[in-house]
Motif scaffolding. Structure first.
Motif, mmCIF file in Angstrom:
data_model
loop_
_atom_site.group_PDB
_atom_site.id
_atom_site.type_symbol
_atom_site.label_atom_id
_atom_site.label_comp_id
_atom_site.label_asym_id
_atom_site.label_seq_id
_atom_site.Cartn_x
_atom_site.Cartn_y
_atom_site.Cartn_z
ATOM 1 N N ARG A 150 37.557 46.044 35.869
ATOM 2 C CA ARG A 150 37.904 45.630 34.502
ATOM 3 C C ARG A 150 39.329 46.085 34.155
ATOM 4 N N MET A 151 39.626 47.300 34.589
ATOM 5 C CA MET A 151 40.950 47.855 34.321
ATOM 6 C C MET A 151 42.023 46.989 34.987
ATOM 7 N N ARG A 152 41.752 46.616 36.234
ATOM 8 C CA ARG A 152 42.717 45.812 36.972
ATOM 9 C C ARG A 152 42.949 44.468 36.273
ATOM 10 N N GLU A 153 41.864 43.845 35.819
ATOM 11 C CA GLU A 153 42.002 42.563 35.118
ATOM 12 C C GLU A 153 42.913 42.700 33.905
ATOM 13 N N LYS A 154 42.677 43.762 33.144
ATOM 14 C CA LYS A 154 43.502 43.993 31.943
ATOM 15 C C LYS A 154 44.960 44.173 32.353
ATOM 16 N N GLN A 155 45.173 44.950 33.399
ATOM 17 C CA GLN A 155 46.546 45.202 33.837
ATOM 18 C C GLN A 155 47.207 43.906 34.273
#
Ligand code: GLU
Length: 550
Positions: A150-155
């Motif tokens: 999820r963090m990667r998607e946001k980034q």
């Protein structure tokens, strides 16, 4: 709870880091001695690039009275295959690259700085990780794969650098009480390094091969201990190369970009990093473009290729030294028969970008290497190769060993030795015609050249057999007789004579000797014909010449 207690909670049973520092003290070596290691993962495939690294490591260790280590990096247990370690050890043996310390089979180490397989060093890494936790330089991270995804998607959608750093590194700031509660609650976690780096700042580094380089500092909180308790490559590398007292990390340049992380880890551990030498990969040209030698596309990327073709390991090693230092070639020209041990390899003379793999050059070097072998060596190597790959050659060689040695001894041991074998798989074709049981009963395709009139060939051979051939002649007499024969039949005794007056002769001595050579062997190109006749013996020469005109 404080950080020391946290470290104890996570690693209750490990020893102090000092225990290992005492167990693996600084080495007592002379000044300039290099401690180097080849550190492959046992994935089942040994790439020629690994042999390249090992040739360099082993040479430098020998040159400096240092140590060459074989360390097995098996912390990524998903990639491991059965017998992978033995495969690596065998490959090194084939190339006569025997490490001074390291694994000697799947489970056993040899040397005072072992074990040399990372999965057997788990507690060592944990001891160092524990200390980092105590010092607040590492922390447990409870993020799950979904959290990280999820963090990667946001980034990505915010066009930010991916990774676990700064404000994204959520577990970095967890309070001790919460950490304690979650650990006691049996939540899964890993250990991350707490980076102090700032990518706005640059670090300067000097690589022994690549020269001076600037990098932005690392700020990623990389994983150092995974959920299976094993370290990541980054952390294992730092701990191992520190405790094994490595002086130079010589490795592929795909690791260059990890250097900021590695340097930061050494700093956090409070120890001096080794010197780094990043080797450019061996390249291949395809459709005008350069690419890395590929395990999938290029058979010569695999070490088995060399064994199967029968390219002597001495030759492959010499070729790799050629790629390593461009001044090797000149050295070889000036020291034709010297052992490669006498060449002085220098890391800072290695090419910054990858050298092209050149098969023609390799085979050329191989020809020279084989030309320097004695007939006994050629016999033994060829026999060993045949034993594994060519039953027919094996039979041929062993039927009459004495005779085979004579055949292989033709034009060997003199100043300009025979250079017609570049690999053991060439041997059969090169010598088969020398064996009467194969030659006399076979359908020889005689491809005569300048002189190809049947009647004329018959005249030459008959004349030669009746009046000029005498097996006991010395070489000079033998050759004079071929000249006499030529003259008698209307050919010039000397090529020069013929060139001055081509209309005065039917041809020259070279044409006549070619007829004899082809009749004798079925080939236009052979080593020295006098030596061949001496090895064949009177009876065989006569039978062969009669067969040709029959
Ligand atoms: N295990 C790493 C590899 O196979 C080793 C790199 C190194 O030599 O440190 O690429």
């Amino acid at each position: 709870m404080d950080y020391k207690e946290l470290a104890n909670l996570i690693f209750p049973d490990v020893k102090d880091r000092e225990y290992y520092e005492e167990k693996y003290p600084e080495r007592n070596l002379k000044d300039g001695a290099m401690v180097v290691r080849f550190a492959p993962s046992p994935t089942g495939f040994v790439h020629i690039g690994g042999i390249f690294t090992s040739v360099i490591c082993s040479k430098l260790a020998k040159q400096t009275d240092g140590v060459f280590i074989l360390r097995i990096e098996d912390t990524d247990q998903k990639r491991e295959v059965e017998n992978g370690v033995n495969g690596i050890i065998d490959a090194l043996k084939k190339f006569k690259l025997e490490p001074d310390e390291g694994m000697i089979d799947e489970e056993t180490s040899n040397g005072a700085y072992g074990p040399y397989k990372q999965s057997q060093r788990k507690e060592i890494y944990q001891a160092f990780a524990k200390r980092l936790i105590e010092e607040k330089k590492a922390y447990p991270c409870f993020c799950k794969q979904e959290d990280l995804d999820r963090m990667r998607e946001k980034q990505e959608s915010a066009k930010l650098r991916p990774g676990y750093y700064g404000a994204w590194a959520t577990c970095r700031n967890l309070g001790l009480d919460e950490i304690e509660k979650r650990i006691k609650n049996n939540e899964d976690y890993i250990i991350r390094f707490r980076s102090e780096g700032n990518p706005e700042r640059k670090i300067k580094h000097h690589d022994v091969i690549k020269g001076n380089i600037d990098f932005p500092e690392n700020d990623q909180d990389i994983v150092i201990i995974k959920s299976d308790g094993l370290p990541t490559y980054h952390f294992a590398h730092a701990v191992d190369d520190y405790l094994m007292r490595t002086t130079h990390v010589i490795r592929g340049d795909e690791w260059l970009s990890s250097l900021p992380v590695h340097l930061e880890l050494f700093k956090a551990l409070g120890v001096k990093p080794p010197k780094y030498a990043h080797i450019a990969p061996i390249m291949k040209e395809e459709n005008g473009a350069k690419r890395k030698l590929s395990k999938r596309k290029d058979p010569e990327a695999a070490v088995e290729f060399y064994a199967k073709e029968g390219i002597p390991s001495d030759a492959a090693k010499e070729y790799l030294l050629n790629i390593a230092n461009s001044n090797f070639e000149q050295w070889r020209r000036q020291n034709k028969t010297a052992s490669i041990d006498e060449f002085n390899l220098e890391l800072n003379k290695m090419s910054v970008s990858g050298a092209l793999f050149d098969m023609t050059k390799l085979l050329d070097i191989s020809k020279s290497v084989i030309s320097r072998y004695s007939k006994e060596e050629v016999y033994d190597y060829a026999y060993r190769w045949a034993n594994e790959y060519d039953e027919d050659l094996k039979v041929l060689l062993e039927k009459d060993k004495e005779y085979s040695l004579k055949v292989l001894g033709i034009e060997r041991g003199n100043e300009k030795p025979r250079k017609d074998i570049s690999k053991w798989s060439d041997v059969k074709d090169n010598i088969e015609y020398m064996y009467d049981d194969r030659f006399l009963d076979s359908n020889v395709n005689y491809e005569y050249q300048n002189i190809n009139d049947k009647a004329e060939i018959k005249t030459i051979i008959t004349e030669y057999l009746n009046n000029y051939f005498d097996i006991s002649d010395d070489k000079q007499t033998w050759f004079n007789k071929v000249k006499d024969l030529s003259e008698k039949l209307g050919y010039a005794r000397e090529v020069k004579e013929y060139k001055q007056n081509p209309d005065g002769f039917k041809g020259h001595v070279g044409d006549v000797s070619t007829v004899i050579r082809i009749s004798l062997t079925g080939r236009a190109n052979t080593p020295d014909m006098y030596e061949i006749m001496q090895v064949l013996g009177k009876e065989s020469v006569e039978k062969r010449l009669r067969k040709a005109i029959a």
